[in-house]
Design a protein around this motif. Structure first.
Motif, PDB file in Angstrom:
ATOM      1  N   MET A 129       0.820  -1.204   0.000  1.00  0.00           N
ATOM      2  CA  MET A 129       0.000   0.000   0.000  1.00  0.00           C
ATOM      3  C   MET A 129       0.858   1.260   0.000  1.00  0.00           C
ATOM      4  N   VAL A 130       1.947   1.227   0.758  1.00  0.00           N
ATOM      5  CA  VAL A 130       2.852   2.378   0.785  1.00  0.00           C
ATOM      6  C   VAL A 130       3.472   2.592  -0.591  1.00  0.00           C
ATOM      7  N   THR A 131       3.864   1.504  -1.234  1.00  0.00           N
ATOM      8  CA  THR A 131       4.454   1.606  -2.569  1.00  0.00           C
ATOM      9  C   THR A 131       3.470   2.232  -3.545  1.00  0.00           C
ATOM     10  N   LYS A 132       2.237   1.783  -3.516  1.00  0.00           N
ATOM     11  CA  LYS A 132       1.217   2.340  -4.414  1.00  0.00           C
ATOM     12  C   LYS A 132       0.972   3.817  -4.125  1.00  0.00           C
ATOM     13  N   ALA A 133       0.893   4.156  -2.832  1.00  0.00           N
ATOM     14  CA  ALA A 133       0.592   5.535  -2.459  1.00  0.00           C
ATOM     15  C   ALA A 133       1.690   6.500  -2.872  1.00  0.00           C
ATOM     16  N   THR A 134       2.927   6.027  -2.882  1.00  0.00           N
ATOM     17  CA  THR A 134       4.048   6.924  -3.163  1.00  0.00           C
ATOM     18  C   THR A 134       4.470   6.944  -4.632  1.00  0.00           C
ATOM     19  N   GLN A 135       3.895   6.088  -5.452  1.00  0.00           N
ATOM     20  CA  GLN A 135       4.233   6.098  -6.880  1.00  0.00           C
ATOM     21  C   GLN A 135       3.791   7.420  -7.508  1.00  0.00           C
ATOM     22  N   GLY A 136       4.741   8.162  -7.982  1.00  0.00           N
ATOM     23  CA  GLY A 136       4.440   9.441  -8.613  1.00  0.00           C
ATOM     24  C   GLY A 136       4.096  10.548  -7.645  1.00  0.00           C
ATOM     25  N   ALA A 137       4.194  10.283  -6.335  1.00  0.00           N
ATOM     26  CA  ALA A 137       3.847  11.291  -5.331  1.00  0.00           C
ATOM     27  C   ALA A 137       5.018  12.246  -5.104  1.00  0.00           C
ATOM     28  N   ALA A 138       4.699  13.373  -4.490  1.00  0.00           N
ATOM     29  CA  ALA A 138       5.720  14.380  -4.212  1.00  0.00           C
ATOM     30  C   ALA A 138       6.407  14.121  -2.877  1.00  0.00           C
ATOM     31  N   TYR A 139       6.331  12.918  -2.394  1.00  0.00           N
ATOM     32  CA  TYR A 139       6.963  12.587  -1.121  1.00  0.00           C
ATOM     33  C   TYR A 139       7.444  11.145  -1.164  1.00  0.00           C
ATOM     34  N   ASP A 140       8.347  10.836  -0.233  1.00  0.00           N
ATOM     35  CA  ASP A 140       8.845   9.478  -0.060  1.00  0.00           C
ATOM     36  C   ASP A 140       8.525   9.061   1.373  1.00  0.00           C
ATOM     37  N   VAL A 141       8.450   7.767   1.620  1.00  0.00           N
ATOM     38  CA  VAL A 141       8.127   7.271   2.962  1.00  0.00           C
ATOM     39  C   VAL A 141       9.170   6.251   3.373  1.00  0.00           C
ATOM     40  N   LYS A 142       9.739   6.433   4.542  1.00  0.00           N
ATOM     41  CA  LYS A 142      10.630   5.440   5.130  1.00  0.00           C
ATOM     42  C   LYS A 142       9.860   4.733   6.234  1.00  0.00           C
ATOM     43  N   THR A 143       9.557   3.456   6.039  1.00  0.00           N
ATOM     44  CA  THR A 143       8.782   2.682   7.003  1.00  0.00           C
ATOM     45  C   THR A 143       9.719   1.915   7.930  1.00  0.00           C
ATOM     46  N   THR A 144       9.498   2.050   9.218  1.00  0.00           N
ATOM     47  CA  THR A 144      10.240   1.299  10.224  1.00  0.00           C
ATOM     48  C   THR A 144       9.267   0.381  10.950  1.00  0.00           C
ATOM     49  N   THR A 145       9.526  -0.922  10.890  1.00  0.00           N
ATOM     50  CA  THR A 145       8.671  -1.904  11.561  1.00  0.00           C
ATOM     51  C   THR A 145       9.327  -2.321  12.863  1.00  0.00           C
ATOM     52  N   LEU A 146       8.604  -2.126  13.965  1.00  0.00           N
ATOM     53  CA  LEU A 146       9.110  -2.449  15.294  1.00  0.00           C
ATOM     54  C   LEU A 146       8.328  -3.618  15.882  1.00  0.00           C
ATOM     55  N   VAL A 147       8.834  -4.185  16.946  1.00  0.00           N
ATOM     56  CA  VAL A 147       8.225  -5.365  17.557  1.00  0.00           C
ATOM     57  C   VAL A 147       6.841  -5.020  18.088  1.00  0.00           C
ATOM     58  N   TRP A 148       5.844  -5.829  17.686  1.00  0.00           N
ATOM     59  CA  TRP A 148       4.475  -5.594  18.123  1.00  0.00           C
ATOM     60  C   TRP A 148       4.357  -5.764  19.623  1.00  0.00           C
ATOM     61  N   GLY A 149       3.422  -5.024  20.221  1.00  0.00           N
ATOM     62  CA  GLY A 149       3.134  -5.194  21.635  1.00  0.00           C
ATOM     63  C   GLY A 149       3.691  -4.058  22.467  1.00  0.00           C
ATOM     64  N   GLU A 150       3.891  -4.332  23.731  1.00  0.00           N
ATOM     65  CA  GLU A 150       4.330  -3.285  24.638  1.00  0.00           C
ATOM     66  C   GLU A 150       5.664  -2.661  24.254  1.00  0.00           C
ATOM     67  N   PRO A 151       6.650  -3.415  23.703  1.00  0.00           N
ATOM     68  CA  PRO A 151       7.887  -2.744  23.284  1.00  0.00           C
ATOM     69  C   PRO A 151       7.635  -1.633  22.266  1.00  0.00           C
ATOM     70  N   TYR A 152       6.690  -1.861  21.371  1.00  0.00           N
ATOM     71  CA  TYR A 152       6.379  -0.835  20.363  1.00  0.00           C
ATOM     72  C   TYR A 152       5.806   0.416  21.035  1.00  0.00           C
ATOM     73  N   TYR A 153       4.840   0.242  21.926  1.00  0.00           N
ATOM     74  CA  TYR A 153       4.208   1.400  22.545  1.00  0.00           C
ATOM     75  C   TYR A 153       5.160   2.131  23.485  1.00  0.00           C
ATOM     76  N   THR A 154       6.064   1.402  24.097  1.00  0.00           N
ATOM     77  CA  THR A 154       7.073   2.035  24.931  1.00  0.00           C
ATOM     78  C   THR A 154       8.004   2.905  24.087  1.00  0.00           C
ATOM     79  N   LYS A 155       8.499   2.361  22.979  1.00  0.00           N
ATOM     80  CA  LYS A 155       9.379   3.139  22.102  1.00  0.00           C
ATOM     81  C   LYS A 155       8.661   4.373  21.552  1.00  0.00           C
TER      82      LYS A 155
END
Length: 455
Positions: A68-94
């Motif tokens: 979805m990110v790839t589709k949204a950014t094709q030809g867009a005036a912006y780029d997106v850097k996606t960072t995937t973190l560990v699901w659960g409490e570690p994510y919400y803490t960070k």
């Protein structure tokens, strides 16, 4: 609620963030002690037209989001850097640490049920609903309860991507042989516990060595609470958790809801002691005809090759409700946001919502109504068969300590699992649950500096 400029000290953060999940994250401070610099390194440091986007989505969900990110950014005036973190409490803490440390991403995914623990403490910035509307995203584009869940006071802090409710899967071949399908292949309606039990029993005539309903709960407080709160709210009731007060729970309704779960877990309708994986395997191998699960299991059951369909859990107590949560877009607080990047973030979120038909392939119900009300979505099965569940969702009772990946649901599970395993003492289980909530209500929200609760 006005944006709060007060920021937590590092010491306060290490104490508080560890407790975000329910005032019981033992050893949390030690786990976080090296986290501030790491969070800062992943924060908003990219190019002027690059958006930093944090998500806890992995596996199939993560792959779908990447597409979805790839589709949204094709030809867009912006780029997106996606960072995937560990699901659960570690994510919400960070996420809490990054917002407090001044180096958060421009955008993050948060479960909507967690927002009340973050917005009052100033860890999130509110959305400009006017700017969203200019981009084709407004309140009218969402089911009422889903939009409402993103509000704190009169400000919008979370824009829902989806609803992911608990549903009833069924095997149409088994159910057809049992005579419990109508002419359209849908489960016959049941409007009382007795009628639902009778339907399950009829399915049991076709499953022989395996009880007809698969439901796994052992060691899984979330799975227990999802079914319990669905039954509880179907009575037209809710729970209220006033900070500093006492839990407001209707004991009679809570006991009746828990007793229905005990009745289902009698060893004949459903295995009395089953875990989530075993229950899923029963259904995915064609040994049972019905399964209580979440929409997120659509892919795994489809890959198993068993015939299946999905529908809302029947309304057994008069009020159509279904327990759910939502993945939602939030703006982690920035002391001095780059207005150019923020505007690009708005455009990115609008583009993702408009392209969220793809998100339905993960089983989730897109929250953006122009997607679910489209002719293409109507042809999508079985997703279109349960899309209307988004109109009847209920979330965790609102409090800073509730929500997905918090300890609240674990506390519920610890209180009621003995009653489900034994089939006895539902009143005692509800008393134990109330006592656990009352203890949490005496504990101040660790990320709210002035300790004032502002729902």
């Amino acid at each position: 609620m006005a944006r709060r400029s007060t920021m937590l000290s590092r010491r306060g953060l290490l104490t508080g963030a560890a407790a975000i999940g329910g005032a019981a994250a033992i050893g949390g401070a030690a786990a976080l002690s090296g986290g501030l610099s790491a969070c800062g390194a992943a924060g908003a440091t990219g190019a002027a037209d690059q958006i930093q986007f944090w998500t806890p989505l992995s596996g199939g969900d993560g792959g779908t989001m990447a597409e979805m990110v790839t589709k949204a950014t094709q030809g867009a005036a912006y780029d997106v850097k996606t960072t995937t973190l560990v699901w659960g409490e570690p994510y919400y803490t960070k996420l809490a640490m990054a917002a407090t440390g001044g180096r958060p991403p421009e955008l993050a995914i948060m479960h909507a049920s967690r927002m009340p623990g973050y917005a009052p403490g100033g860890l999130l910035d509110s959305w400009d609903v006017g700017r969203l509307a200019e981009l084709g995203v407004s309140e009218d584009d969402f089911p009422a309860e889903i939009w409402k869940k993103g509000l704190s006071g009169d400000k919008l802090f979370a824009v829902a991507l989806d609803a992911h409710p608990t549903v009833l899967m069924f095997n149409p071949e088994i159910c057809d042989k049992a005579g419990v399908l109508d002419s359209d292949g849908k489960l016959l309606p049941t409007e009382s516990p007795e009628a639902f039990i009778d339907l399950i029993s009829q399915v049991g005539g076709q499953t022989k060595d395996t009880p007809p309903l698969s439901y796994g709960y052992l060691g899984d407080g979330a799975q227990m609470f999802r079914i319990f709160y669905t039954f509880y709210t179907q009575h037209g009731a809710a729970m209220t958790f006033p900070e500093g007060g006492k839990a407001e729970i209707d004991d009679d309704i809570a006991i009746e809801s828990l007793q229905l779960m005990q009745t289902l877990l009698d060893g004949k309708l459903a295995v009395q002691r089953n875990d989530y994986a075993a229950a899923l395997a029963e259904f995915a191998t064609g040994r049972s005809g019905l399964l209580f699960t979440g929409v997120w299991e659509l892919r795994s059951v489809k890959e198993a090759g068993v015939p299946f369909d999905m529908t809302a859990i029947p309304t057994l107590f008069g009020t159509p409700t279904t327990y759910a949560d939502s993945h939602a877009f939030v703006l982690p607080h920035q002391n001095d946001p780059d207005e150019h990047r923020r505007d690009l973030t708005y455009r990115f979120v609008a583009d993702l919502l408009k392209g969220s038909y793809d998100w339905a392939t993960a089983g989730h119900v897109p929250a953006y109504l122009p997607v679910t009300q489209s002719p293409d979505y109507a042809k999508l099965t079985p997703q279109s068969h349960y899309a209307d569940v988004a109109e009847q969702v209920v979330y965790d009772p609102e409090a800073w300590f509730t929500g997905s990946a918090s300890n609240f649901q674990s506390n519920f599970g610890n209180a009621v699992q003995p009653a489900l395993m034994s089939g006895k003492d539902a009143p005692g289980a509800i008393d134990a649950f109330r006592a656990r909530v009352d203890r949490l209500l005496t504990t101040r929200n660790p990320v709210d500096p002035d300790g004032t609760w502002k729902p």
